[in-house]
Design an enzyme around this catalytic site. Structure first.
Site, short mmCIF file in Angstrom:
data_model
loop_
_atom_site.label_atom_id
_atom_site.label_comp_id
_atom_site.label_asym_id
_atom_site.label_seq_id
_atom_site.Cartn_x
_atom_site.Cartn_y
_atom_site.Cartn_z
N GLU A 117 5.22 -1.84 -4.87
CA GLU A 117 6.08 -2.37 -4.73
C GLU A 117 6.31 -3.11 -5.86
O GLU A 117 5.80 -4.14 -5.55
CB GLU A 117 6.15 -2.70 -3.29
CG GLU A 117 6.48 -2.10 -2.17
CD GLU A 117 6.33 -2.88 -1.11
OE1 GLU A 117 7.78 -3.27 -0.43
OE2 GLU A 117 5.50 -3.37 -0.43
N GLU A 154 -0.39 -7.94 -4.66
CA GLU A 154 0.66 -7.73 -3.35
C GLU A 154 1.72 -6.61 -3.90
O GLU A 154 2.26 -5.87 -2.84
CB GLU A 154 1.63 -8.47 -3.48
CG GLU A 154 1.06 -10.01 -3.19
CD GLU A 154 0.97 -9.98 -1.65
OE1 GLU A 154 1.03 -8.55 -0.60
OE2 GLU A 154 -0.14 -10.73 -0.59
N GLU A 211 -0.48 -4.08 10.40
CA GLU A 211 -0.25 -4.00 9.00
C GLU A 211 -1.87 -4.20 8.48
O GLU A 211 -2.88 -4.98 9.29
CB GLU A 211 0.11 -5.77 7.91
CG GLU A 211 1.65 -5.26 7.91
CD GLU A 211 2.15 -6.11 6.93
OE1 GLU A 211 1.28 -7.10 6.33
OE2 GLU A 211 3.79 -6.09 7.18
N LYS A 259 7.20 -6.80 -5.16
CA LYS A 259 7.04 -7.29 -4.82
C LYS A 259 7.03 -9.32 -5.17
O LYS A 259 6.15 -9.03 -6.39
CB LYS A 259 5.36 -6.87 -4.12
CG LYS A 259 5.38 -8.15 -2.71
CD LYS A 259 5.89 -7.54 -1.44
CE LYS A 259 5.56 -7.99 -0.22
NZ LYS A 259 4.31 -7.21 0.21
#
Length: 348
Positions: A320, A329, A269, A323
């Site tokens: 997202e 995030e 990542e 999340k």
């Protein structure tokens, strides 16, 4: 021209073409290997259907995917796609997989039915397990059991079993050559590293200059984190062109001290959010992703590992909205949920 001469000339031409293909084939393979991957998280209630997501990967030339659970619809959509796949087993599943029969059942359900036409590459058993986590004692047995199940399925030549860690397990990271696992981390990660050595598997590491910068904004230049500085000469005299390279080489230094100088690192990542945090802007995110792709798909490498591309997975495919954690995030996506690109990126 006499027929025999034409025949000889044709044969010579064909031989030349075949020789050229032989010469070019390694270069073609290297080019393919330099395509970056993208992590496909599904913590959103507004995301496209799995088949549409796989089509988006293909249409953008994204040749690698990491998923965070063995989702059946995703696996079905990946059939015949030629996309290399990393499947993550989340931390809350590790205890159950300490039972060898459960690990065998996991592989029989989530890997074997698809293995003929889905290109599984890695299974990441656990994601960012920390020394103080309840799951720490379950990590190595789960890795071993999943590996044994992969061997039993005769897939060990295709699939490597590993785990994904974050950079916080390493301390003394400046200069990078001083990087070493913390004492608590070393107790559980050293046996895992020994497993990787024995099985020729890489270590997966989540590398985020964004978070490292925000932990030390007073001592790290933003340009250094975004690949746009002239680099930094560290106390041991090595010039580091970017924070990304420095973070990665600290991990390699720790591996060396753990007796594993030949274990490769896959950057499982790396990303930069477009909002929700300090310096989390669309402009900075675009700069980071563009420069990261350019760097890892080149053969520059890092000072400790020069001369080759760095297998890297961008985080993440989409914003997202469900999340958990800080606001940033939710905003690591390189595409919006409507499948429109947030940045102009070429993936290799």
């Amino acid at each position: 021209m006499h027929f025999s001469n034409v025949y000889k000339t044709g044969k010579a031409l064909m031989a030349s073409i075949l020789l050229l293909l032989v010469v070019l084939m390694p270069a073609l393979q290297i080019t393919g290997a330099q395509s970056v991957g993208v992590c496909y998280g599904r913590n959103g209630n507004n995301l496209p259907a799995e088949g549409e997501v796989v089509d988006l990967y293909k249409s953008n030339g994204i040749g690698r995917m990491r998923i965070y659970e063995p989702n059946e619809a995703t696996l079905q959509a990946l059939r015949g796609s030629n996309i290399e796949l990393t499947v993550t087993i989340l931390n809350n599943e590790l205890q159950a997989l300490n039972d060898a029969a459960a690990a065998t059942a996991w592989v029989q359900k989530n890997v074997q039915p698809y293995s003929a036409d889905v290109k599984f590459k890695y299974i990441a058993v656990g994601n960012e397990v920390h020394p103080d986590a309840a799951e720490v004692g379950f990590l190595l047995p789960a890795i071993q059991n999943i590996h044994s199940a992969i061997v039993a399925a005769n897939l060990q030549g295709q699939i490597k079993v590993s785990t994904a860690i974050d950079t916080t397990l390493v301390t003394n990271a400046y200069p990078p050559s001083d990087g070493v696992y913390t004492d608590p981390a070393n107790q559980f990660i050293k046996p895992v590293i020994d497993f990787l050595v024995s099985n020729g598997a890489p270590l997966l590491v989540n590398v985020y200059p964004y978070f490292s910068y925000n932990d030390n904004p007073g001592s790290i230049d933003l340009a250094y984190a975004l690949f746009t500085s002239q680099g930094v000469v560290v106390p041991d005299g090595t010039r580091y062109p970017s924070l990304f390279d420095a973070l990665l080489d600290a991990q390699y230094a720790a591996l060396e001290k753990a007796g594993a100088p030949n274990v490769e690192i896959v950057v499982s990542e790396s990303g930069w959010p477009s909002e929700g945090g300090n310096q989390a802007t669309p402009q900075n995110a675009a700069t980071f992703y563009q420069n990261l792709i350019k760097h890892v798909t080149s053969t520059t490498g890092t000072p400790k590992r020069p001369g080759k591309a760095i297998e890297t997975y961008l985080f993440a495919m989409f914003d997202e909205n469900l999340k958990e954690g800080n606001a940033d995030e939710k905003h690591f996506g390189i595409f919006s949920p409507d499948k429109q690109p947030k940045y102009q990126l070429t993936f290799g």
